[in-house]
Design a protein around this motif. Structure first.
Motif, PDB file in Angstrom:
ATOM      1  N   ASN A 144       0.810  -1.218   0.000  1.00  0.00           N
ATOM      2  CA  ASN A 144       0.000   0.000   0.000  1.00  0.00           C
ATOM      3  C   ASN A 144       0.841   1.264   0.000  1.00  0.00           C
ATOM      4  N   GLY A 145       2.155   1.111  -0.156  1.00  0.00           N
ATOM      5  CA  GLY A 145       3.005   2.282  -0.216  1.00  0.00           C
ATOM      6  C   GLY A 145       4.456   1.904  -0.365  1.00  0.00           C
ATOM      7  N   CYS A 146       5.315   2.915  -0.326  1.00  0.00           N
ATOM      8  CA  CYS A 146       6.754   2.668  -0.469  1.00  0.00           C
ATOM      9  C   CYS A 146       7.533   3.584   0.456  1.00  0.00           C
ATOM     10  N   ARG A 147       8.729   3.172   0.728  1.00  0.00           N
ATOM     11  CA  ARG A 147       9.720   4.054   1.335  1.00  0.00           C
ATOM     12  C   ARG A 147      10.698   4.411   0.222  1.00  0.00           C
ATOM     13  N   LYS A 148      10.616   5.665  -0.267  1.00  0.00           N
ATOM     14  CA  LYS A 148      11.547   6.134  -1.288  1.00  0.00           C
ATOM     15  C   LYS A 148      12.907   6.277  -0.626  1.00  0.00           C
ATOM     16  N   HIS A 149      13.861   5.451  -1.052  1.00  0.00           N
ATOM     17  CA  HIS A 149      15.078   5.277  -0.273  1.00  0.00           C
ATOM     18  C   HIS A 149      16.229   6.109  -0.811  1.00  0.00           C
ATOM     19  N   GLN A 150      16.718   7.014   0.038  1.00  0.00           N
ATOM     20  CA  GLN A 150      17.903   7.825  -0.259  1.00  0.00           C
ATOM     21  C   GLN A 150      17.746   8.624  -1.557  1.00  0.00           C
ATOM     22  N   LYS A 151      16.534   9.053  -1.789  1.00  0.00           N
ATOM     23  CA  LYS A 151      16.249   9.850  -2.970  1.00  0.00           C
ATOM     24  C   LYS A 151      14.972  10.648  -2.729  1.00  0.00           C
ATOM     25  N   TYR A 193      -1.288   5.740  -2.797  1.00  0.00           N
ATOM     26  CA  TYR A 193      -0.043   5.026  -2.512  1.00  0.00           C
ATOM     27  C   TYR A 193       0.731   5.825  -1.474  1.00  0.00           C
ATOM     28  N   ILE A 194       0.903   5.233  -0.296  1.00  0.00           N
ATOM     29  CA  ILE A 194       1.614   5.884   0.800  1.00  0.00           C
ATOM     30  C   ILE A 194       3.095   6.045   0.440  1.00  0.00           C
ATOM     31  N   VAL A 195       3.686   7.184   0.839  1.00  0.00           N
ATOM     32  CA  VAL A 195       5.100   7.433   0.594  1.00  0.00           C
ATOM     33  C   VAL A 195       5.787   7.896   1.872  1.00  0.00           C
ATOM     34  N   TRP A 196       6.916   7.253   2.182  1.00  0.00           N
ATOM     35  CA  TRP A 196       7.863   7.787   3.161  1.00  0.00           C
ATOM     36  C   TRP A 196       8.951   8.471   2.353  1.00  0.00           C
ATOM     37  N   TRP A 233       8.376  11.584   7.140  1.00  0.00           N
ATOM     38  CA  TRP A 233       9.684  12.092   6.738  1.00  0.00           C
ATOM     39  C   TRP A 233      10.755  11.233   7.402  1.00  0.00           C
ATOM     40  N   VAL A 234      11.817  10.925   6.661  1.00  0.00           N
ATOM     41  CA  VAL A 234      12.913  10.100   7.188  1.00  0.00           C
ATOM     42  C   VAL A 234      14.221  10.872   7.017  1.00  0.00           C
ATOM     43  N   PRO A 235      14.611  11.673   8.008  1.00  0.00           N
ATOM     44  CA  PRO A 235      15.790  12.526   7.851  1.00  0.00           C
ATOM     45  C   PRO A 235      17.125  11.802   7.931  1.00  0.00           C
ATOM     46  N   LEU A 236      17.188  10.658   8.631  1.00  0.00           N
ATOM     47  CA  LEU A 236      18.435   9.898   8.740  1.00  0.00           C
ATOM     48  C   LEU A 236      18.158   8.422   8.506  1.00  0.00           C
ATOM     49  N   ASN A 237      19.165   7.728   7.988  1.00  0.00           N
ATOM     50  CA  ASN A 237      19.048   6.305   7.696  1.00  0.00           C
ATOM     51  C   ASN A 237      20.302   5.579   8.154  1.00  0.00           C
ATOM     52  N   GLU A 238      20.127   4.600   9.047  1.00  0.00           N
ATOM     53  CA  GLU A 238      21.207   3.717   9.493  1.00  0.00           C
ATOM     54  C   GLU A 238      22.463   4.457   9.939  1.00  0.00           C
ATOM     55  N   SER A 239      22.269   5.627  10.533  1.00  0.00           N
ATOM     56  CA  SER A 239      23.385   6.430  11.056  1.00  0.00           C
ATOM     57  C   SER A 239      24.347   6.907   9.974  1.00  0.00           C
ATOM     58  N   TRP A 240      23.892   6.898   8.695  1.00  0.00           N
ATOM     59  CA  TRP A 240      24.723   7.483   7.641  1.00  0.00           C
ATOM     60  C   TRP A 240      24.854   8.978   7.897  1.00  0.00           C
ATOM     61  N   GLY A 241      26.042   9.476   7.814  1.00  0.00           N
ATOM     62  CA  GLY A 241      26.287  10.892   8.082  1.00  0.00           C
ATOM     63  C   GLY A 241      26.437  11.214   9.551  1.00  0.00           C
ATOM     64  N   VAL A 242      26.062  10.270  10.420  1.00  0.00           N
ATOM     65  CA  VAL A 242      26.269  10.424  11.869  1.00  0.00           C
ATOM     66  C   VAL A 242      26.855   9.103  12.390  1.00  0.00           C
ATOM     67  N   PRO A 243      28.042   8.732  11.911  1.00  0.00           N
ATOM     68  CA  PRO A 243      28.575   7.390  12.188  1.00  0.00           C
ATOM     69  C   PRO A 243      28.886   7.112  13.654  1.00  0.00           C
ATOM     70  N   PHE A 244      29.019   8.173  14.454  1.00  0.00           N
ATOM     71  CA  PHE A 244      29.340   7.977  15.870  1.00  0.00           C
ATOM     72  C   PHE A 244      28.219   8.488  16.771  1.00  0.00           C
ATOM     73  N   ARG A 297       2.624  15.201   9.862  1.00  0.00           N
ATOM     74  CA  ARG A 297       3.235  13.939   9.462  1.00  0.00           C
ATOM     75  C   ARG A 297       4.102  13.370  10.573  1.00  0.00           C
ATOM     76  N   LEU A 298       4.439  12.095  10.417  1.00  0.00           N
ATOM     77  CA  LEU A 298       5.337  11.431  11.345  1.00  0.00           C
ATOM     78  C   LEU A 298       6.778  11.634  10.893  1.00  0.00           C
ATOM     79  N   VAL A 299       7.695  11.554  11.853  1.00  0.00           N
ATOM     80  CA  VAL A 299       9.123  11.683  11.563  1.00  0.00           C
ATOM     81  C   VAL A 299       9.864  10.527  12.215  1.00  0.00           C
ATOM     82  N   VAL A 300      10.689   9.838  11.427  1.00  0.00           N
ATOM     83  CA  VAL A 300      11.547   8.774  11.948  1.00  0.00           C
ATOM     84  C   VAL A 300      12.926   9.371  12.184  1.00  0.00           C
TER      85      VAL A 300
END
Length: 586
Positions: free
Chosen positions: A329-336, A351-354, A391-402, A427-430
């Motif tokens: 029922n939707g997608c997570r548009k990943h890193q784009k 169609y739901i979009v993150w 909204w998904v501002p960060l993913n798997e600590s990319w850009g914030v490795p520590f 909206r929700l924010v992860v």
């Protein structure tokens, strides 16, 4: 091939007159000789006519065009849908301005530079291939794509176009729906003299008028609240032809906005909005006040011959329809951050979009500034799309490795969360999708530890790790804690937002995935096994499977890179339909 991607590029804010500048442009690497390129396809793609994967930080575009005579006397706006990464624009040799950021577009008023005898547009692009502090997402900083990293995108990758406007014109329409009260707040801005202007808004649904509003002598910026449900509660019910937007009922309100100067029409814009609410309560996500189990597919938004640019508008529609056929029922548009045309079709088709932007790789002062700047542009551009719920501002600590130990990086994660919430409370924010979360509305977990097809010990461990909330939140994934020390579970909904990634590609030695199988029959069995583990859990409030389609060497899509299903779509749908949780145990 002179005119490609000729659909109107900004479907949320449409004017009738415009000129498409896609097609043949002059192009050069650095200071080399000029050659031809097909815009909006980047030089790395085959459809650009160049198809070179060379490393080059600086490229230049040039095009000459004539404007319609009837445009004289108006102001001319030049729009770039998106240019990666930094772009300086010249018209007839006169500098017009620059823009930094490759995720969304920019516009400029070029009226004073025009000759009306043939206009030369030059775009100088700087896109540092190896800079790990720019928001680059999956674009690899080395030359050849590898593992989860893909071919770079340099330069113009969305439509370039012009439009004529009057000095008095509508600048912005922003819709904030409130289904509980049956109203929509419309924020507007315009450039007219308020003493001589009137703003008219005609709102309709299914060709029937819903409301007509006229604002005399409007301030340069203001807002009005419109009752669109007319106090009828049944409008929120799909059983009575409801007017709330959802994947099963993608109802959209059309808006015709007219700015009048006296009795003359100064500007006319067509737009739309959806009445939609998303919130969480007691470990569950609610859409329009009803429990909503999200069945998402990870979508990288890449195409074999055109990379991040869809070959045609139909490609966006096709991806959504195929995903819906498979029961997502939707997608997570990943890193784009996707083209507005994709969001338009998601709105239209239900169609739901993150939504995300491409992440930086490293943390620095510049990375912080660049990320925040681009997120503000993304929210401003895409706020009106009802399909976007997260909204998904960060993913798997990319850009914030520590982030697990560095307080500055934790502060950055918190800042992004609160910044997005302050600009958009609808909206929700992860906070950090995958693990090592700080502030977050959803607990979004990645887990690819489902095991190879014959590893029964790994199968049992994977099933146990999903079985209940305690296992989900306190099982390390990829060696990372789910929450950073100092933050803890607050009863947020728990979603499995990356898993699977099963690779199946016939006769491809470079094929890569998290686990591998040999044929479609095995893919069906493995997909069913993994989804059964999710179905058995009483604590998972939704999922996002990796992934929709193969991308270059990453062959773990349910579709090939040409969007051919690897197994019949109805098979995947039948498995997905078994997962239908209405209540979650917390």
């Amino acid at each position: 091939m002179e005119e490609l991607r000729n659909e109107y590029p900004r479907p949320q804010f449409m004017r009738k007159e415009w000129k498409n500048l896609n097609g043949k442009w002059d192009f050069r690497f650095g200071h080399e000789n000029w050659q031809e390129i097909i815009v909006p396809f980047v030089f790395q793609s085959r459809l650009s006519g160049i198809g070179s994967n060379r490393m080059c930080d600086r490229v230049t575009y040039r095009k000459t065009c004539r404007l319609p005579e009837e445009w004289k006397g108006k102001e001319i706006l030049l729009h770039f849908g998106a240019v990666d990464y930094e772009c300086k624009v010249f018209v007839n040799g006169r500098y017009q301005g620059k823009h930094e950021g490759g995720n969304v577009g920019f516009s400029m008023n070029i009226t004073e530079a025009l000759t009306w005898e043939g206009e030369e547009i030059v775009a100088e692009v700087f896109d540092p291939c190896k800079d790990e502090t720019i928001p680059r997402g999956k674009q690899y900083w080395l030359q050849e794509p590898d593992s989860i990293w893909y071919t770079r995108t340099t330069g113009i990758w969305q439509t370039v176009w012009m439009e004529p406007v009057n000095s008095d014109r509508i600048q912005c329409l922003k819709y904030t729906p409130d289904i509980d009260n049956g109203t929509v707040r419309i924020d507007y801005s315009h450039t007219g003299n308020k003493s001589d202007c009137t703003l008219e808004l005609d709102i309709s649904m299914d060709e029937e008028e819903v409301a007509r509003v006229s604002v005399s002598h409007p301030e340069m910026a203001g807002n009005i609240t419109v009752d669109v449900f007319h106090n009828q509660i049944f409008r929120t019910s799909t059983h009575h032809g409801g007017w709330c937007w959802s994947p099963d009922n993608p109802k959209l309100f059309k808006v015709k906005a007219v700015l009048r100067r006296g009795k003359e029409t100064a500007d006319e814009v067509e737009s739309y909005f959806g009445m939609r609410k998303i919130h969480t309560d007691q470990g569950m996500v609610y859409l329009n006040n009803r429990p909503f189990y999200q069945k998402l597919i990870l979508d990288q938004g890449y195409w074999k011959d055109s990379l991040m640019t869809a070959r045609c508008d139909e490609d966006f529609k096709k991806d959504i329809l195929l995903a819906k056929e498979m029961g997502f029922n939707g997608c997570r548009k990943h890193q784009k951050t996707e083209d507005p045309r994709f969001l338009y079709w998601a709105d239209r088709l239900g169609y739901i979009v993150w939504e995300e932007i491409g992440a930086c790789v490293q943390f620095s002062d510049e990375a912080v500034r660049r990320t925040i700047d681009e997120w503000m542009e993304v929210v401003e551009r895409d706020y009106n799309h009802p399909c976007i719920v997260t909204w998904v501002p960060l993913n798997e600590s990319w850009g914030v490795p520590f982030i697990s130990v560095d307080r500055r990086q934790q502060e950055f994660s918190q800042t992004l969360y609160h910044l997005l919430k302050s600009f958009d409370s609808t909206r929700l924010v992860v906070g950090n999708d995958g693990w090592e979360m700080t502030e977050t509305d959803l607990c979004a977990i990645h887990n690819y530890d489902h095991g190879e097809k014959n590893d029964e010990k790994a199968h049992a461990k994977f099933r146990e790790s999903l079985s209940c909330r305690e296992e989900l939140l306190y099982t390390y994934t990829a060696g990372r804690k789910i929450f950073v020390d100092g933050w803890k579970d607050r009863g947020q909904p728990v979603l499995l937002t990356e898993f699977g990634g099963i690779s199946f590609a016939e006769q491809d030695d470079k094929a890569w995935g998290y686990t591998c199988i040999r044929d479609g029959a095995e893919l069906e069995k493995e997909y069913e096994r993994i989804l059964d583990a999710i179905c058995a859990s009483d604590s998972i409030a939704g999922f996002c499977y990796t992934q929709l389609a193969d991308v270059e060497q990453e062959t773990n899509g349910l579709l090939t890179c040409d969007r051919v299903p690897k197994i019949r779509t109805e098979i995947i749908r039948k498995i997905n339909d078994r997962v239908n949780k209405k209540r979650i145990r917390i």
